[in-house]
Scaffold this active site. Structure first.
Site, PDB file in Angstrom:
ATOM      1  N   MET A  30     -14.961  -6.886  -7.951  1.00 50.35           N
ATOM      2  CA  MET A  30     -14.260  -7.784  -8.876  1.00 50.35           C
ATOM      3  C   MET A  30     -13.192  -7.021  -9.659  1.00 50.35           C
ATOM      4  O   MET A  30     -12.719  -7.489 -10.700  1.00 50.35           O
ATOM      5  CB  MET A  30     -15.253  -8.459  -9.814  1.00 50.35           C
ATOM      6  CG  MET A  30     -16.251  -9.342  -9.054  1.00 50.35           C
ATOM      7  SD  MET A  30     -16.993 -10.622 -10.066  1.00 50.35           S
ATOM      8  CE  MET A  30     -17.838  -9.635 -11.284  1.00 50.35           C
ATOM      9  N   HIS A  37     -17.237   1.958  -7.928  1.00 52.02           N
ATOM     10  CA  HIS A  37     -16.575   1.220  -6.842  1.00 52.02           C
ATOM     11  C   HIS A  37     -15.987   2.199  -5.821  1.00 52.02           C
ATOM     12  O   HIS A  37     -16.086   1.990  -4.607  1.00 52.02           O
ATOM     13  CB  HIS A  37     -15.407   0.391  -7.382  1.00 52.02           C
ATOM     14  CG  HIS A  37     -15.797  -0.670  -8.369  1.00 52.02           C
ATOM     15  ND1 HIS A  37     -15.456  -0.598  -9.697  1.00 52.02           N
ATOM     16  CD2 HIS A  37     -16.468  -1.829  -8.205  1.00 52.02           C
ATOM     17  CE1 HIS A  37     -15.896  -1.681 -10.312  1.00 52.02           C
ATOM     18  NE2 HIS A  37     -16.518  -2.438  -9.441  1.00 52.02           N
ATOM     19  N   GLN A  61     -19.642 -17.301  -9.517  1.00 50.49           N
ATOM     20  CA  GLN A  61     -20.844 -16.521  -9.842  1.00 50.49           C
ATOM     21  C   GLN A  61     -21.015 -16.301 -11.343  1.00 50.49           C
ATOM     22  O   GLN A  61     -21.928 -15.607 -11.776  1.00 50.49           O
ATOM     23  CB  GLN A  61     -20.868 -15.184  -9.086  1.00 50.49           C
ATOM     24  CG  GLN A  61     -19.859 -14.159  -9.540  1.00 50.49           C
ATOM     25  CD  GLN A  61     -19.794 -12.988  -8.572  1.00 50.49           C
ATOM     26  OE1 GLN A  61     -19.356 -13.119  -7.443  1.00 50.49           O
ATOM     27  NE2 GLN A  61     -20.258 -11.818  -9.019  1.00 50.49           N
ATOM     28  N   ASP A 150     -26.361  -3.053  -8.558  1.00 53.44           N
ATOM     29  CA  ASP A 150     -26.737  -4.462  -8.416  1.00 53.44           C
ATOM     30  C   ASP A 150     -27.763  -4.537  -7.290  1.00 53.44           C
ATOM     31  O   ASP A 150     -27.489  -5.099  -6.214  1.00 53.44           O
ATOM     32  CB  ASP A 150     -25.494  -5.300  -8.097  1.00 53.44           C
ATOM     33  CG  ASP A 150     -24.423  -5.143  -9.159  1.00 53.44           C
ATOM     34  OD1 ASP A 150     -24.416  -5.934 -10.094  1.00 53.44           O
ATOM     35  OD2 ASP A 150     -23.607  -4.199  -9.075  1.00 53.44           O
ATOM     36  N   GLN A 153     -28.638  -7.879  -5.771  1.00 55.23           N
ATOM     37  CA  GLN A 153     -27.525  -8.376  -4.946  1.00 55.23           C
ATOM     38  C   GLN A 153     -27.552  -7.733  -3.559  1.00 55.23           C
ATOM     39  O   GLN A 153     -27.377  -8.402  -2.539  1.00 55.23           O
ATOM     40  CB  GLN A 153     -26.206  -8.069  -5.645  1.00 55.23           C
ATOM     41  CG  GLN A 153     -24.970  -8.361  -4.820  1.00 55.23           C
ATOM     42  CD  GLN A 153     -23.699  -8.197  -5.644  1.00 55.23           C
ATOM     43  OE1 GLN A 153     -23.274  -9.112  -6.299  1.00 55.23           O
ATOM     44  NE2 GLN A 153     -23.103  -7.009  -5.599  1.00 55.23           N
ATOM     45  N   SER A 185     -19.797   0.643 -15.117  1.00 53.41           N
ATOM     46  CA  SER A 185     -19.612  -0.802 -14.978  1.00 53.41           C
ATOM     47  C   SER A 185     -18.265  -1.183 -15.565  1.00 53.41           C
ATOM     48  O   SER A 185     -17.850  -0.613 -16.583  1.00 53.41           O
ATOM     49  CB  SER A 185     -20.721  -1.542 -15.740  1.00 53.41           C
ATOM     50  OG  SER A 185     -20.381  -2.907 -15.885  1.00 53.41           O
ATOM     51  N   SER A 186     -17.605  -2.145 -14.946  1.00 50.92           N
ATOM     52  CA  SER A 186     -16.342  -2.639 -15.503  1.00 50.92           C
ATOM     53  C   SER A 186     -16.577  -3.171 -16.912  1.00 50.92           C
ATOM     54  O   SER A 186     -15.698  -3.103 -17.765  1.00 50.92           O
ATOM     55  CB  SER A 186     -15.784  -3.765 -14.634  1.00 50.92           C
ATOM     56  OG  SER A 186     -15.711  -3.348 -13.285  1.00 50.92           O
ATOM     57  N   ARG A 187     -17.776  -3.697 -17.150  1.00 53.01           N
ATOM     58  CA  ARG A 187     -18.070  -4.285 -18.463  1.00 53.01           C
ATOM     59  C   ARG A 187     -18.191  -3.230 -19.558  1.00 53.01           C
ATOM     60  O   ARG A 187     -18.111  -3.576 -20.744  1.00 53.01           O
ATOM     61  CB  ARG A 187     -19.338  -5.132 -18.399  1.00 53.01           C
ATOM     62  CG  ARG A 187     -19.170  -6.399 -17.570  1.00 53.01           C
ATOM     63  CD  ARG A 187     -20.389  -7.304 -17.663  1.00 53.01           C
ATOM     64  NE  ARG A 187     -20.111  -8.630 -17.143  1.00 53.01           N
ATOM     65  CZ  ARG A 187     -20.364  -9.037 -15.903  1.00 53.01           C
ATOM     66  NH1 ARG A 187     -20.921  -8.223 -15.046  1.00 53.01           N
ATOM     67  NH2 ARG A 187     -20.080 -10.273 -15.530  1.00 53.01           N
TER      68      ARG A 187
END
Ligand code: AMP
Length: 284
Positions: A30, A37, A61, A150, A153, A185-187
């Protein structure tokens, strides 16, 4: 590195690659890319002739109260990082390209999606499975890469590929962490300085549980309690901390084989996840 924005451009580019006998690896993301990543892309680059990365913040999602509009985006920087990591094609579709207004098919995987993030985020895995199957059909990779950050996932997508006889391998990639143990994490970009300093507590709790497991502790409530205790010392609010059986993701009252210790914690409105596999994952 080529950039494609339409499905036709992806198919056109890859038809040439396949005609030349090249194997194709796909890493769905994402965006707001970090080294986690990029570790997928590097693996793909090692194992395939042609590496494709998709960047798509998939609206289906995200729940209605989730952070879709606040999700970090940085297309130019992402493309620079991907080119350096060995990506050959980046696919940057629009929402309209992926979800025409008349689309009405949803892909669901039962059972494995009942617990953990499936309970906490209703509809999340249907969104994931639908977009992942679409990406598989568009790219038709030989191998697809998913991070164990994840973990649920990964196991869900692996099941999807098995159940639908998809002609590809779903490959797990180890969790990449910051120096203080926080899972990349991107977050993480959305944390305040205080939250960022507290967030490694999730991993500290997981490490304490892994240590206890290594010393012979097998009581799920004790292992889970060590994570709750570590997070309890911060401003983090626990969404869930659970120990589940692998690969079924089912509830577990007694540890008999490999299991997944997983946590989701809110720091403000930023929801972070982390996990560890306990026991021998060989043969899962
Ligand atoms: P996302 O962009 O968050 O959807 O993640 C795209 C892919 O990168 C997923 O397969 C993630 O599991 C993987 N990923 C994200 N963060 C990490 C990390 N810290 N370590 C390894 N893989 C990761």
């Amino acid at each position: 590195m080529e950039i494609a924005r339409t499905i036709a451009e992806v198919r056109g580019f890859l038809a040439g690659e396949r005609a030349a006998g090249k194997t194709v690896g796909l890493s769905p993301t994402m965006g707001a890319l970090h080294d986690g990543h990029l570790s997928l892309v590097r693996r793909s680059d090692e194992e395939n002739d042609c590496s494709v990365v998709s960047i798509f913040v998939n609206p289906t999602q995200f729940g209605p109260a989730e952070d879709l509009s606040k999700y970090p985006r940085n297309e130019a920087k992402d493309c620079d990082l991907l080119a350096a990591a060995g990506c050959d094609l980046v696919f940057l579709p629009s929402v309209e390209a992926m979800y025409p207004p008349d689309a009405c098919t949803t892909v669901t995987v039962a059972g494995l999606t009942d617990g953990l993030c499936g309970t906490a985020r209703p509809g999340h895995f249907a969104g994931v499975c639908t977009i992942v199957l679409k990406l598989f059909n568009i790219v038709q990779p030989n191998r697809a890469y998913f991070g164990l950050k994840d973990a649920q996932q990964y196991f869900v997508v692996r099941q999807l590929a098995r159940d639908l006889d998809l002609p590809l391998q779903v490959r797990p990639v180890a969790i990449r962490r910051e120096h203080d143990g926080l899972a990349m994490s991107s977050r993480n970009l959305r944390l305040t300085a205080k939250q960022r300093s507290e967030a490694p507590a999730i991993n500290q709790g997981i490490r304490a549980a892994q240590h206890a497991y290594g010393q012979g502790e097998r009581r799920p409530e004790v292992l889970v309690g060590l994570i709750r205790e570590a997070v309890g010392r911060t401003s983090g609010v626990i969404d869930y901390v659970e120990l589940v059986e692998l690969p079924t993701m089912g509830p577990l009252s007694e540890i008999s084989g490999p299991s997944l210790l997983a946590a989701a914690v809110f720091f403000g409105d930023v929801r972070l996840i982390d996990n560890a596999i306990l026991g021998d994952p060989e043969g899962l």
